[in-house]
Enzyme design. Sequence first.
Site, PDB file in Angstrom:
ATOM      1  CG  HIS A 137      -1.762   1.089   1.301  1.00  0.00           C
ATOM      2  ND1 HIS A 137      -3.243   1.011   0.794  1.00  0.00           N
ATOM      3  CD2 HIS A 137      -1.692   2.357   1.808  1.00  0.00           C
ATOM      4  CE1 HIS A 137      -3.951   2.183   0.908  1.00  0.00           C
ATOM      5  NE2 HIS A 137      -2.996   2.971   1.572  1.00  0.00           N
ATOM      6  CD  GLU A 138       1.507   3.612   3.695  1.00  0.00           C
ATOM      7  OE1 GLU A 138       1.702   4.723   3.011  1.00  0.00           O
ATOM      8  OE2 GLU A 138       0.424   3.531   4.373  1.00  0.00           O
ATOM      9  CG  HIS A 163       0.144   6.142  -0.507  1.00  0.00           C
ATOM     10  ND1 HIS A 163      -0.876   6.914  -1.084  1.00  0.00           N
ATOM     11  CD2 HIS A 163      -0.363   5.666   0.506  1.00  0.00           C
ATOM     12  CE1 HIS A 163      -2.041   6.736  -0.225  1.00  0.00           C
ATOM     13  NE2 HIS A 163      -1.813   5.897   0.462  1.00  0.00           N
ATOM     14  CD  GLU A 195      -5.867   5.460   0.621  1.00  0.00           C
ATOM     15  OE1 GLU A 195      -5.020   6.244   0.827  1.00  0.00           O
ATOM     16  OE2 GLU A 195      -5.905   4.341   0.989  1.00  0.00           O
TER      17      GLU A 195
END
Lengths: 508, 508
Positions: free
Chosen positions: A269-270, A273, A302
Amino acid sequence: MPAAAPALDQLQHHLHTTRLLGSISSTLYYDQNTVMPAAGAAWRGEQLALLAAQLHERQSSAAYADLVAAAEAELTADAPPQRRRNLQLLRLELDRQCCLDPALVSALARAQSHGNAVWQQARAANDFSAFAPALRQLIALRREQAGQLAAAEPVARSPWEILAQPFEPDISKARLQELFAPLAAQLPGLLEQVAAAPAPSPTQAFDLPEALQESLCSELLDGWGYDGRRCQRSRSAHPFSCTVGPEDFRITTRVVRGQPLSAFLATAHEWGHSLYEQGLPRSDDHFFPWPLGEATSMGVHESQSLFWECRVARSRAFAERWHPRFRQGLGSDPWGGVQGFWRSFNPLRPGLIRVEADELSYSLHIVLRFELELALLEQELPVEELPGQWNRRFKDLLGLVPPSDAEGCLQDIHWAEGLFGYFPSYALGHLISAQISEALEQQIGPIEALVRAGQESALQEWLARSVWPLGRSVNAEQLVEQVTGRPLSSEAFLTYLRAKVGQLAEGA
Amino acid sequence: MPAAAPALDQLQHHLHTTRLLGSISSTLYYDQNTVMPAAGAAWRGEQLALLAAQLHERQSSAAYADLVAAAEAELTADAPPQRRRNLQLLRLELDRQCCLDPALVSALARAQSHGNAVWQQARAANDFSAFAPALRQLIALRREQAGQLAAAEPVARSPWEILAQPFEPDISKARLQELFAPLAAQLPGLLEQVAAAPAPSPTQAFDLPEALQESLCSELLDGWGYDGRRCQRSRSAHPFSCTVGPEDFRITTRVVRGQPLSAFLATAHEWGHSLYEQGLPRSDDHFFPWPLGEATSMGVHESQSLFWECRVARSRAFAERWHPRFRQGLGSDPWGGVQGFWRSFNPLRPGLIRVEADELSYSLHIVLRFELELALLEQELPVEELPGQWNRRFKDLLGLVPPSDAEGCLQDIHWAEGLFGYFPSYALGHLISAQISEALEQQIGPIEALVRAGQESALQEWLARSVWPLGRSVNAEQLVEQVTGRPLSSEAFLTYLRAKVGQLAEGA
C-alpha cells in the site's frame, strides 16, 4: 523560464524555497515517527510550529501576493496552458489563505490540539460525553472557517464541500451521493452472499516471525523497483509514505502481532503511494516547485496505493506466486494450499474498525462517515446524538452493532482534529483504482495474467505513462475521464468485487 | 527573567528561535547520516544551506545587534554574573560575525565544498599534487579570515590562534607548546618500551558477529544509564553524537569488519559525548538558549568521551567484568584469558592512521598536525613541501614512514575543508580526562575499584556534579583548575600512561 517573464522567475524562486521549508517539515515528521525518543516531542512541536509559521507567512504575505499578481500580469494570450493552470491553482490557494481571519486559524490550531488530547482520553475511557464538547467546538469553528472561505470559492459550495476542497478539489456532495448510492445499495448484499460461505482458513490463529515478515517486505519491494539510492524504508507505529526531496522517498511499515499479512500488505500500500509521488513531474525544473508537480487529490493518491495493495497483492495470481515463498519461510502451510492462502488475503467479513476493513466493507464505513459529517455540519444533528446515529446506521449498512463507542464513533482520529471532508477520498480511491484498472486491462491485458507472469513492471510502466505525470494538470474526475475515456462511476469497482466474491467462493 | 529586563526577555526569545533552527539543522544532519538515500544529498544540501542562511541572518542582523546592545544597557552593577557572562559571550560572537566580509564567507563556503571534493579524489588516487592548489587556496582564505577577525579579538592573537578560538576559546600557541612538549619528549620512549614486549593476543584475525556486537553495545548503554525515552542509537558510516533537542539525544555507531571491538569502544566514546550534552544546564529555561548552556570547548567535550572510552572501557577492571560476556557470546575465547582480552583493548602499537591510534600514540599524531598547521599558516611552509615534512616528522615522532600520502598527509578531512585549529582539542581531551580522573579518584576512590564493583553510576554522578553543569561559565583551562585545583598539565596523562604500560607488561 523565458527571459520575458521575470516575475515568473521570481515566483519560481519563491516557491522553490517554500518547497524546501515544507520538505524540512516532512523530514522532521519522518524522524518523529521513526526514531525520535518520546521526550523529544515537545521540542519537535516547537520546531514544526516555527516552520509552519514560516510557511504560512510565505504563502500569505503581501510580497507573495504581489509576485502572483505580477506573474498573472505577464500571462499573454499565447502563454502555455500549463503556466496558466499553475497560476490559477496558486491564485485559488492564495485567495483562500487571505480570506481566513488569523484569529480563527489560531483558535482552530488550539481546538485541534485540545480535541486530539481529549479524544485520546475519551476513547481510552469509552466516554463519548467527555469528547462531545470538544467536537461541538470543532464543528462550530469549521463552519466559521467554511463561511470565511466561501468568498474565495469560484463556485457556490456548501460548508462541507468547502472543507473537502483541499483533499478532493472540485468535489460536490451531489456527485458523491451519486457515486456512493450504488455502493450502499449493493455491497450489503454481497457481504451477505460471502457470509453464507465457510470462513476463510486458517481457522487457528498463527503468526509469521518478525524477521520473515521483514524479509518478505524487502523481497516485495525489490521486485517492485525499490531503489535504495532514492528510497528508504523504516519502522513506525503507523505505516506512512513521505516524500522528503525530489530524489528522496521514504515509506514506513510495522509488524503487527497476530496479523501475519499486515506488514506485507501495508508495504504494498505505502509503496503504491510512493510510486505515485516518484512518478509526479518533479524532476523537470519547470514543474517541481509548481502546483502541477503535486498529487491532484487524496482520492487519486489512495487509488495508487489501493491498486498495488488490492488489485495486485490481494490477487489470486499473486497468491499463487508467493504461496511457496511464505510456506518455505514459515516451514509449514497453515493455509492448507494456495486457495486458502489467497483467501487469507481476502477475508471479506464485516468488522467494526475501518482501518482493518477489507475491500468489500471498507466503502460502507466511508458512506456512514460521509452521511454523518453532512448531518453534523449542515443538518444540525446534535453532537450528543452521534453515537446513536452511528450505531443505527452501522447496523443498517454492515449488520453489526458496535458494543462500545470506542469501537464505534470514537475510533478515528479525523473528527478529533476537526478533519471533515477527508473520509470520502478513501472510498474514491477504490472506485478510481477499479476504473483505471479496467482501462489498463483493455490496453495491456489482464492484471491477473501479468502478475502471474511476474510482469508487475508492465503495470508500473503503464501507470508511469498514463497516470503519474498528470500531476495537478487535471482534477481527480478529469484524470479518470482522460485515462479511461468515461466519467467516474462505481460500476467498475462493483463489477470487480462481484467477480472476486465469486472467485473466492470457488473451491471454498 | 525579571520584569526589569525587557530587552533580555526579547533576546532570550530571539535565541530560543535560533536554537530551534539550529536543532532542525542537527535533525537533518542526523537523518542524512543514518537513513537518507544517497540521491537525497543535493536537496538536503539546499535545505541545510537555507537554514544556514537563516541562522547567519539571525546571528548578525542589525536587529539582533540592537537587542544585544539593549540587553547590555540593562546590565546593572548588581546583575548576576551569569547574565554578564552570557552577554559577554554573545557580544564576542556577534563582533566576530560582523567583522567578516560576506564575500569572504561565500568564497570560503565554495572553497570548502571544492576542497572536500578534490580531496576525496586525491586521496583515492594517492595524488597530493591534485589536492595542493585547493589547499593553498583554503590557507589563503583562512588567513584572510583571521585577518578580518583580528579586529574583534579582545587580546592580540596570531592567525592560527584566531582560527582555533571557536573550538578552544582563549587557547594560545605558547600554552599548547608547553602542554605538548612533554608528550613529544616522553611518549616515543614509552612506545619503544611497549614495542620490546610481545605483541598482544589474539595474533590471528577474528571477528565478532554483527548481532553480538549490537547486543554488547546495547548492554553497555543499558548499564550506563541509556534512557530510550530521551535517547536514540542508530547506525551511520562514521560514529557521532548529536543533540536534537533539550530532551532528545542521539548517538550512532557502526560495525567495522575485522575490528571486533570498534563498535563497542565507539559506543562508549559517543555515549561520553552525549552524557556531557545531557548534563549541560539546558533544562533550566534561564540557560538553555544561552551560551552558558553550551559545551565550553571541543577539548572538554573530547575529555568526556575519552573518559568513558579509555579510562573506563579500556580499563583492566572493565575487561574483567566483560570478558565472560564476550566469551559466552562468541562461544570461544580467542583472547586466551582476561589479560589477553584486556590487551586486545589496548594494543599500544604505533600506526599510520590517527583515527585508529591508541592512547599512547594518539597525541603524537596531534603534535605533528599542530606543528604543520603552524608551519603552513604562519611560517610560510610551501604547500608542496607538506608531504615531505609530514613523513620526516612522522618518522621522528612515531618511528614509521607512511608508504603513501593517502596514509600520510591526505588521511584527514579537516584540512580539505580548511579546518585549522581543531586538531589540538583531541589531545587536550586526553590531558583533561586524565587530570579530571585524578581529582575524581581523590574524591570518590580509584576508578578501577568502582568499575570492578559495577559502580559506573558513581562516576556519572561525580561528573554530573563537578563538570557537566559548568557549561560555558568557564573556559576549558578554568574548568580544569576549578575541578582539580591545579592548572592543566600533561603530568596526569603521562603518569596514567606509564602505569598502564607497566600493568599491560605484567603477565604478557
